[in-house]
Design a protein around this motif. Sequence first.
Motif, short mmCIF file in Angstrom:
data_model
loop_
_atom_site.label_atom_id
_atom_site.label_comp_id
_atom_site.label_asym_id
_atom_site.label_seq_id
_atom_site.Cartn_x
_atom_site.Cartn_y
_atom_site.Cartn_z
N ALA A 224 0.86 -1.19 0.00
CA ALA A 224 0.00 0.00 0.00
C ALA A 224 0.89 1.23 0.00
O ALA A 224 1.68 1.42 0.93
CB ALA A 224 -0.93 -0.01 1.21
N ARG A 225 0.79 2.04 -1.03
CA ARG A 225 1.61 3.24 -1.16
C ARG A 225 0.75 4.42 -1.59
O ARG A 225 -0.36 4.25 -2.09
CB ARG A 225 2.71 3.06 -2.22
CG ARG A 225 3.82 2.09 -1.86
CD ARG A 225 4.84 2.04 -2.98
NE ARG A 225 5.92 1.10 -2.71
CZ ARG A 225 7.03 1.41 -2.07
NH1 ARG A 225 7.23 2.64 -1.63
NH2 ARG A 225 7.97 0.50 -1.87
N SER A 226 1.30 5.61 -1.43
CA SER A 226 0.66 6.79 -2.01
C SER A 226 1.28 7.06 -3.38
O SER A 226 2.51 6.99 -3.55
CB SER A 226 0.83 8.01 -1.11
OG SER A 226 2.20 8.34 -0.95
N TYR A 227 0.42 7.31 -4.35
CA TYR A 227 0.83 7.66 -5.71
C TYR A 227 0.03 8.90 -6.11
O TYR A 227 -1.05 8.79 -6.72
CB TYR A 227 0.53 6.54 -6.70
CG TYR A 227 1.13 5.18 -6.38
CD1 TYR A 227 2.34 4.78 -6.94
CD2 TYR A 227 0.48 4.29 -5.52
CE1 TYR A 227 2.88 3.54 -6.66
CE2 TYR A 227 1.02 3.05 -5.24
CZ TYR A 227 2.21 2.67 -5.81
OH TYR A 227 2.75 1.43 -5.54
N ASP A 443 4.22 14.21 -12.86
CA ASP A 443 3.11 14.36 -13.81
C ASP A 443 2.32 13.06 -13.89
O ASP A 443 2.63 12.07 -13.22
CB ASP A 443 3.61 14.83 -15.18
CG ASP A 443 4.46 13.79 -15.90
OD1 ASP A 443 4.62 12.66 -15.40
OD2 ASP A 443 4.99 14.11 -16.99
N VAL A 444 1.30 13.05 -14.71
CA VAL A 444 0.40 11.89 -14.75
C VAL A 444 1.10 10.66 -15.31
O VAL A 444 0.75 9.52 -14.95
CB VAL A 444 -0.87 12.23 -15.57
CG1 VAL A 444 -0.57 12.37 -17.05
CG2 VAL A 444 -1.97 11.19 -15.33
N PHE A 445 2.08 10.85 -16.16
CA PHE A 445 2.80 9.70 -16.71
C PHE A 445 3.71 9.07 -15.66
O PHE A 445 3.85 7.83 -15.61
CB PHE A 445 3.58 10.13 -17.96
CG PHE A 445 2.71 10.75 -19.01
CD1 PHE A 445 1.83 9.97 -19.76
CD2 PHE A 445 2.72 12.11 -19.22
CE1 PHE A 445 1.01 10.53 -20.72
CE2 PHE A 445 1.89 12.69 -20.17
CZ PHE A 445 1.03 11.91 -20.93
N GLY A 450 4.82 4.71 -12.15
CA GLY A 450 5.19 4.30 -10.80
C GLY A 450 4.30 3.19 -10.27
O GLY A 450 4.78 2.21 -9.68
N PHE A 451 2.99 3.34 -10.49
CA PHE A 451 2.07 2.30 -10.01
C PHE A 451 2.30 1.00 -10.77
O PHE A 451 2.41 -0.08 -10.16
CB PHE A 451 0.62 2.76 -10.19
CG PHE A 451 -0.37 1.83 -9.53
CD1 PHE A 451 -0.91 2.13 -8.29
CD2 PHE A 451 -0.76 0.63 -10.14
CE1 PHE A 451 -1.81 1.27 -7.67
CE2 PHE A 451 -1.64 -0.24 -9.53
CZ PHE A 451 -2.17 0.08 -8.29
#
Length: 495
Positions: A224-227, A443-445, A450-451
């Motif tokens: 569980a991470r923050s993205y 940015d969104v990319f 990352g996810f």
Amino acid sequence: MARLVVVSNRVPIPDKSGTAPAGGLAVALQTALEARGGLWLGWSGRSCTDDAVGPLQRLKEGNIEYALTDLTERDVEEYYQGFANRVLWPICHYRLDLAEYGRREMAGYFRVNRFFASRLLPLIEPDDLIWIHDYHLIPLAAELRRQGVTNRIGFFLHIPWPAPDVFHAMPVHEALLTSMTAYDVLGFQTEHDRENFADCLSRHGLGDRLDAFRFTVGERSFTARSYPIGIETDDFAALAKRAAETALHKRMLQSLDGKQLIIGVDRLDYSKGITQRIDAFESFLTRHADSQRKVTLLQITPKSRSEVPEYEAMQRAVAEQAGRVNGALGTVDWVPIRYINRSLRRPALAGLYRMAKLALVTPLRDGMNLVAKEFVAAQNGEDPGVLLLSRFAGAAQELKEAVLVNPYDVEGTADAIARSLAMPVEERRERWTAMMTTLRTNDVFAWCDGFLDDLAAGPTPQQARPAAASASARAAETRAQTLRKSSPAPLARWS
């Protein structure tokens, strides 16, 4: 490279020219799907009678296949209008007073998630990465696991995850929490959201925490991470610059007649703090009479979920409030608030952002809020506008150089409006430069990559936990298995 399968409540279908609807999230996901080859499944937006749901509607554009399913009228009423938007949405936005529980709606929510699983199951290939989006589909991975799916499955929550005392007020909260442990990677907008989720697990004794990001429940482990989600920063900046040369932009400047533009852009929703914002703007004008006839607030508020009574009532309330302020303070040649109750195309919005001297982004609670990021990206770096941002928006965790406010403090927000409009250009440039650096980095990319890197990197979903499994972990797994086996039965009784 593994194929990517995206599942969301709705799907942004390309138009006849093959162009997808504008928006950073759609652009990022379609870029990832195109690179890997992929499938995007979701609701078509159409409803029908119970016996008229036909086969999936399939569409292929380039390397992406779209699969859409109709829902029954009962499904829409119970799953979408009911549990998703009248229970989960208000609770996740800390509005327990607006949550309306009903066993029939709860049953519909789980039933439609089982239906989505049944529609997706025949389309899954052994090496697919599955990425499920948002609060409508929390139980979907658990339903897929029950049907034997062992692929790696990720989930991203676009809205806030509330604190345990708020989340636990919801019936079937334990079943929903246990459903989350069926994923391999869980993504949240902020560290606060992720820690709230971890606290919910701890409160229930559901599994063990291995480190800051990894958790175990029995023989399964998950991350569980923050993205924090971003926008396509440079593309949006270029869009805003082009929009400044359009006829619409020039007409708007002419209509302002030298007045400074303050802008607010929000979907009509009680979480956005629109009424508090109008109160703060009125307070600013009343306490700074010299600013009257020198500024105009443009509030763009497209209608939202008008089939839900609370939203219909809010639409009337905001319109009446704007009308009251205009009637009290307006003059023959000046209207303090221009209120627009419809959507504008993205290029038009980009141009308005660039024109504005101040953006009021003051939600009472928000997962992220991309309007804040779009406003910053749209600015002219030589003479940028000021972002006035709620501390309760996820974006405030990244855009710390914005003017941060408590939207519940009407007079404090009014004072912040005055300070922002008077801010020297040197300070505005310094704040804008720091925020743009953040937006370009995250940015969104970068969010998408990352996810997906984390989702692809892990071992198989049935990985064994460490041999020295604790007694508490074994007990938690026993409880989780009981919930997984038992939840469909009581929910079926509510149908």
